[in-house]
Design an enzyme around this catalytic site. Structure first.
Site, PDB file in Angstrom:
ATOM      1  N   LYS A  11       0.825  -1.217   0.000  1.00  9.96           N
ATOM      2  CA  LYS A  11       0.000   0.000   0.000  1.00  9.96           C
ATOM      3  C   LYS A  11       0.863   1.274   0.000  1.00  9.96           C
ATOM      4  O   LYS A  11       2.066   1.225   0.287  1.00  9.96           O
ATOM      5  CB  LYS A  11      -0.937  -0.030   1.211  1.00  9.96           C
ATOM      6  N   TYR A  51     -12.587  -1.616  -3.387  1.00 12.05           N
ATOM      7  CA  TYR A  51     -13.078  -1.757  -2.018  1.00 12.05           C
ATOM      8  C   TYR A  51     -14.599  -1.567  -1.930  1.00 12.05           C
ATOM      9  O   TYR A  51     -15.117  -1.236  -0.858  1.00 12.05           O
ATOM     10  CB  TYR A  51     -12.359  -0.769  -1.099  1.00 12.05           C
ATOM     11  N   PHE A  59     -15.325   4.191   7.280  1.00 12.79           N
ATOM     12  CA  PHE A  59     -13.957   4.539   6.867  1.00 12.79           C
ATOM     13  C   PHE A  59     -13.758   4.461   5.355  1.00 12.79           C
ATOM     14  O   PHE A  59     -12.642   4.648   4.874  1.00 12.79           O
ATOM     15  CB  PHE A  59     -12.940   3.636   7.576  1.00 12.79           C
ATOM     16  N   ARG A  87      -2.478 -14.457   4.488  1.00 10.83           N
ATOM     17  CA  ARG A  87      -3.126 -13.725   5.589  1.00 10.83           C
ATOM     18  C   ARG A  87      -2.339 -13.907   6.886  1.00 10.83           C
ATOM     19  O   ARG A  87      -2.238 -12.992   7.689  1.00 10.83           O
ATOM     20  CB  ARG A  87      -4.584 -14.182   5.779  1.00 10.83           C
ATOM     21  N   THR A  93      -5.580  -6.984  10.607  1.00  7.76           N
ATOM     22  CA  THR A  93      -5.836  -5.685   9.973  1.00  7.76           C
ATOM     23  C   THR A  93      -5.238  -4.541  10.799  1.00  7.76           C
ATOM     24  O   THR A  93      -4.627  -3.624  10.250  1.00  7.76           O
ATOM     25  CB  THR A  93      -7.365  -5.476   9.838  1.00  7.76           C
ATOM     26  N   ARG A 104       2.457  -6.646   8.810  1.00 12.27           N
ATOM     27  CA  ARG A 104       1.769  -5.481   9.387  1.00 12.27           C
ATOM     28  C   ARG A 104       2.363  -5.098  10.745  1.00 12.27           C
ATOM     29  O   ARG A 104       2.464  -3.908  11.066  1.00 12.27           O
ATOM     30  CB  ARG A 104       0.267  -5.737   9.471  1.00 12.27           C
ATOM     31  N   ASN A 114      -2.124   0.274   6.586  1.00  8.74           N
ATOM     32  CA  ASN A 114      -1.620  -0.978   7.153  1.00  8.74           C
ATOM     33  C   ASN A 114      -0.751  -1.792   6.196  1.00  8.74           C
ATOM     34  O   ASN A 114      -0.730  -3.017   6.256  1.00  8.74           O
ATOM     35  CB  ASN A 114      -2.769  -1.789   7.757  1.00  8.74           C
TER      36      ASN A 114
HETATM   37  P1  DAT Z   1      -8.069  -6.540   5.620  1.00 11.98           P
HETATM   38  O1  DAT Z   1      -7.266  -5.546   4.808  1.00 11.98           O
HETATM   39  O2  DAT Z   1      -7.282  -7.075   6.776  1.00 11.98           O
HETATM   40  O3  DAT Z   1      -8.686  -7.614   4.778  1.00 11.98           O
HETATM   41  P2  DAT Z   1     -10.725  -5.375   5.781  1.00 11.98           P
HETATM   42  O4  DAT Z   1     -11.020  -6.121   4.527  1.00 11.98           O
HETATM   43  O5  DAT Z   1     -11.644  -5.562   6.944  1.00 11.98           O
HETATM   44  O6  DAT Z   1      -9.248  -5.718   6.308  1.00 11.98           O
HETATM   45  O7  DAT Z   1     -10.661  -3.820   5.492  1.00 11.98           O
HETATM   46  C1  DAT Z   1     -10.059  -3.355   4.302  1.00 11.98           C
HETATM   47  C2  DAT Z   1      -9.207  -2.161   4.618  1.00 11.98           C
HETATM   48  O8  DAT Z   1     -10.027  -1.110   5.151  1.00 11.98           O
HETATM   49  C3  DAT Z   1      -8.146  -2.398   5.711  1.00 11.98           C
HETATM   50  O9  DAT Z   1      -6.986  -3.008   5.215  1.00 11.98           O
HETATM   51  C4  DAT Z   1      -7.902  -1.008   6.186  1.00 11.98           C
HETATM   52  C5  DAT Z   1      -9.293  -0.374   6.126  1.00 11.98           C
HETATM   53  N1  DAT Z   1      -9.965  -0.498   7.432  1.00 11.98           N
HETATM   54  C6  DAT Z   1     -10.540  -1.609   7.961  1.00 11.98           C
HETATM   55  N2  DAT Z   1     -11.052  -1.385   9.173  1.00 11.98           N
HETATM   56  C7  DAT Z   1     -10.789  -0.074   9.439  1.00 11.98           C
HETATM   57  C8  DAT Z   1     -11.059   0.803  10.538  1.00 11.98           C
HETATM   58  N3  DAT Z   1     -11.698   0.366  11.621  1.00 11.98           N
HETATM   59  N4  DAT Z   1     -10.636   2.083  10.441  1.00 11.98           N
HETATM   60  C9  DAT Z   1      -9.997   2.539   9.345  1.00 11.98           C
HETATM   61  N5  DAT Z   1      -9.719   1.782   8.267  1.00 11.98           N
HETATM   62  C10 DAT Z   1     -10.097   0.498   8.320  1.00 11.98           C
HETATM   63 MG    MG Z   2     -10.131  -7.561   3.355  1.00 12.15          MG
END
Ligand code: DAT
Ligand code: MG
Length: 139
Positions: A11, A51, A59, A87, A93, A104, A114
């Site tokens: 990222k 996304y 967010f 993973r 996350t 991470r 992240n």
């Molecule tokens: P991951 O990237 O571990 O699969 P995710 O799919 O739940 O996590 O979320 C996608 C992305 O969104 C994550 O990498 C960062 C952002 N994100 C997730 N939860 C968040 C939060 N509580 N506050 C801010 N950004 C968040």
């Molecule tokens: Mg995800």
């Protein structure tokens, strides 16, 4: 090929901080083969589509702005049990909750910035791979 491939992005935070090489070394050391790779910058539109599943989350706007804020390194990775093993390599996350030694835990700034993306299922891995790469750029 079920179970063999996952999709990742290094990222903008990690690219900007100069962690690309260290992260790719961890990926190789963990036994993943690079099938496709490029440095690119997502438009807001493309980040929003990538996304889209999170579009109702509070967010989402911040996530789209961040993911389009600078270059990313996108890649397709191959290994047995690729999605699950990747993973594990990237960690939770939220880096505060990520296992020590994960990508991470080492390189993420916070839950939003992240360091890396990793697909969460074989089906999403396949969709994310073709979203970023034509078949002719998969080796
Ligand atoms: P991951 O990237 O571990 O699969 P995710 O799919 O739940 O996590 O979320 C996608 C992305 O969104 C994550 O990498 C960062 C952002 N994100 C997730 N939860 C968040 C939060 N509580 N506050 C801010 N950004 C968040
Ligand atoms: Mg995800």
């Amino acid at each position: 090929m079920a179970g063999k491939r996952t999709f990742t992005m290094i990222k903008p935070d990690a690219v900007q901080s100069g962690h690309t090489g260290a992260i790719l070394a961890m990926i190789n050391k963990a036994g993943f083969r690079i099938v496709a790779m490029k440095m690119t910058q997502l438009t807001k539109q493309k980040a929003g589509e990538f996304y889209a599943v999170h579009s109702a989350r509070p967010f989402y706007g911040e996530l789209v702005d961040f993911m389009s804020s600078g270059p990313v390194v996108a890649a397709i990775l191959e290994k047995d049990n690729a999605v699950e093993d990747f993973r594990k390599l990237i960690g939770a996350t939220d880096p505060a909750k990520a296992e020590p030694g994960t990508i991470r835990a080492l390189y993420a700034r916070n839950v939003g910035e992240n360091a890396v993306h990793g697909s969460d299922s074989d089906e999403n891995a396949a969709d994310e791979a073709v979203f970023h790469f034509p078949r002719t750029e998969m080796f």
